[in-house]
Scaffold this active site. Structure first.
Site, PDB file in Angstrom:
ATOM      1  N   SER A 133       0.831  -1.214   0.000  1.00  0.00           N
ATOM      2  CA  SER A 133       0.000   0.000   0.000  1.00  0.00           C
ATOM      3  C   SER A 133       0.859   1.255   0.000  1.00  0.00           C
ATOM      4  CB  SER A 133      -0.891   0.035   1.251  1.00  0.00           C
ATOM      5  OG  SER A 133      -1.819  -1.028   1.238  1.00  0.00           O
TER       6      SER A 133
ATOM      7  N   TYR B  52      -9.694   4.016 -16.641  1.00  0.00           N
ATOM      8  CA  TYR B  52      -9.748   4.602 -15.290  1.00  0.00           C
ATOM      9  C   TYR B  52     -11.171   5.087 -14.971  1.00  0.00           C
ATOM     10  CZ  TYR B  52      -7.550   6.467 -11.070  1.00  0.00           C
ATOM     11  OH  TYR B  52      -7.188   6.720  -9.778  1.00  0.00           O
TER      12      TYR B  52
ATOM     13  N   LYS C 211     -11.614  11.105  -8.767  1.00  0.00           N
ATOM     14  CA  LYS C 211     -10.365  11.804  -8.435  1.00  0.00           C
ATOM     15  C   LYS C 211     -10.455  13.294  -8.788  1.00  0.00           C
ATOM     16  CE  LYS C 211      -7.754   8.414  -6.809  1.00  0.00           C
ATOM     17  NZ  LYS C 211      -7.640   8.257  -5.334  1.00  0.00           N
TER      18      LYS C 211
ATOM     19  N   ILE D 245       1.463   2.462  -9.649  1.00  0.00           N
ATOM     20  CA  ILE D 245       2.230   1.588  -8.755  1.00  0.00           C
ATOM     21  C   ILE D 245       1.439   0.294  -8.576  1.00  0.00           C
ATOM     22  CG2 ILE D 245       3.043   1.300  -6.373  1.00  0.00           C
ATOM     23  CD1 ILE D 245       3.368   4.374  -6.263  1.00  0.00           C
ATOM     24  N   ARG D 246       2.117  -0.834  -8.656  1.00  0.00           N
ATOM     25  CA  ARG D 246       1.416  -2.116  -8.527  1.00  0.00           C
ATOM     26  C   ARG D 246       0.996  -2.361  -7.075  1.00  0.00           C
ATOM     27  NH1 ARG D 246       1.573  -5.744 -12.397  1.00  0.00           N
ATOM     28  NH2 ARG D 246       3.568  -5.087 -13.230  1.00  0.00           N
ATOM     29  N   THR D 247      -0.272  -2.154  -6.786  1.00  0.00           N
ATOM     30  CA  THR D 247      -0.833  -2.405  -5.445  1.00  0.00           C
ATOM     31  C   THR D 247      -2.137  -3.182  -5.613  1.00  0.00           C
ATOM     32  OG1 THR D 247      -2.187  -0.411  -5.476  1.00  0.00           O
ATOM     33  CG2 THR D 247       0.033  -0.177  -4.561  1.00  0.00           C
ATOM     34  N   LEU D 248      -2.784  -3.475  -4.489  1.00  0.00           N
ATOM     35  CA  LEU D 248      -4.083  -4.146  -4.504  1.00  0.00           C
ATOM     36  C   LEU D 248      -5.103  -3.339  -5.314  1.00  0.00           C
ATOM     37  CD1 LEU D 248      -5.041  -6.762  -3.175  1.00  0.00           C
ATOM     38  CD2 LEU D 248      -5.856  -5.396  -1.247  1.00  0.00           C
TER      39      LEU D 248
END
Ligand code: 0WD
Length: 255
Positions: free
Chosen positions: A19, A156, A163, A192-195
């Site tokens: 995260s 998106y 946003k 960024i590679r996150t959940l």
């Protein structure tokens, strides 16, 4: 240097070690901040507790699902009881239903639109309202946004519109809370590679485009976001409010 010595910051939005909120916590912790964390529901409690106990033992941990006014109220009440005041708030929370992210934007459901706005934009307003009385010596509020607020980024969709509302909320909050010495800013991070990123279709190709075209020719390292949050939380940024700072290898300037 201990830029955050004596400062107390509440971090909202750690789900796991990937995260962005966790990278921010590490930067603040390394500079002497005292931290508290909120997590969303029992689903995440064990995971967040493991992380925090291992790396920042003694930090407060409070449940807070931001769709609930009661939970927001009780979380900030707990902060008031334990700390009496608050210097910083990091809001790193967003959500949209995957069926709404997958659908063309014009097919977004009424419910899905409202939910994305509620969790991803309104929650900042609700948390700022709750934090304001605790920020007795002024404070810094930070939220996380993305380029999809400013331009159309494929897939998106409903989150881009949420946003955009979030970034406008930053400006209205900054204007109203400035007289109390409370600053409100957003960090617009590169992908960024996150959940949360798992919900965005074709995320790999988004990363590749950044590697090819961003001035720095690389994707964003979460630690870079953490260090910008450190700047925004600390007195180094005392003249900065209502701003959206891009931490994206410069990608946003490219035509
Ligand atoms: O590429 C990226 N990863 C970018 C993320 C680029 C630019 C901005 N961001 C933003 C996201 O939109 C979000 O606002 O950064 C913020 C943090 O996202 P993240 O670190 O990428 O993702 P993640 O680790 O999943 O943290 C977001 C968390 C949720 O995780 P999941 O994936 O379980 O939904 O937001 C929290 C939750 O922990 N969250 C909530 N917290 C309280 N109440 C709620 C809720 N109702 N819903 C989601």
């Amino acid at each position: 240097a201990n830029l955050m010595e004596g400062k107390r910051v509440l971090i909202m939005g750690v789900a796991n070690k990937r995260s962005i909120a966790w990278a921010i916590a590490k930067s603040l912790h390394n500079h002497g901040a005292e931290l508290a964390f909120t997590y969303q529901g029992e689903r995440l409690e064990r995971k967040v507790r493991e992380l925090v106990d291992a790396e920042m033992p003694g930090s407060m941990l409070i449940e807070c699902d931001v769709t609930s006014d009661e939970q927001i109220q009780s979380a900030f009440h707990k902060i008031e009881e334990e700390w009496g005041s608050l210097d910083g708030l990091v809001h790193s929370i967003a959500f949209a239903k995957s069926e709404d992210l997958d659908a063309p934007f014009h097919q977004t459901s009424r419910d899905g639109y409202a939910l994305a706005q509620d969790i991803s934009a309104y929650s900042l307003v609700a948390c700022a309202k709750a934090a304001k009385p605790l920020m007795k010596n002024g404070g810094s509020i930070i939220t996380m946004t993305y380029l999809g607020a400013e331009r159309v980024i494929p897939n998106y969709n409903v989150m881009g519109v949420a946003k955009a509302a979030l970034e406008a909320s930053v400006r209205y909050l900054a204007s109203e809370l400035g007289p109390e010495g409370i600053r409100v800013n957003a960090i617009s991070a590169g992908p960024i590679r996150t959940l949360a990123a798992k919900g965005v279709k074709d995320f790999n190709s988004v990363l590749h485009v950044v590697e090819e075209r961003a001035p720095l020719r690389r994707t964003t390292d979460p630690a870079e976001v953490g260090d910008t949050a450190l700047f925004l939380c600390s007195d180094l940024s005392r003249g900065v409010t209502g701003e959206v700072i891009h931490v994206d290898s410069g990608f946003n300037i490219m035509g």
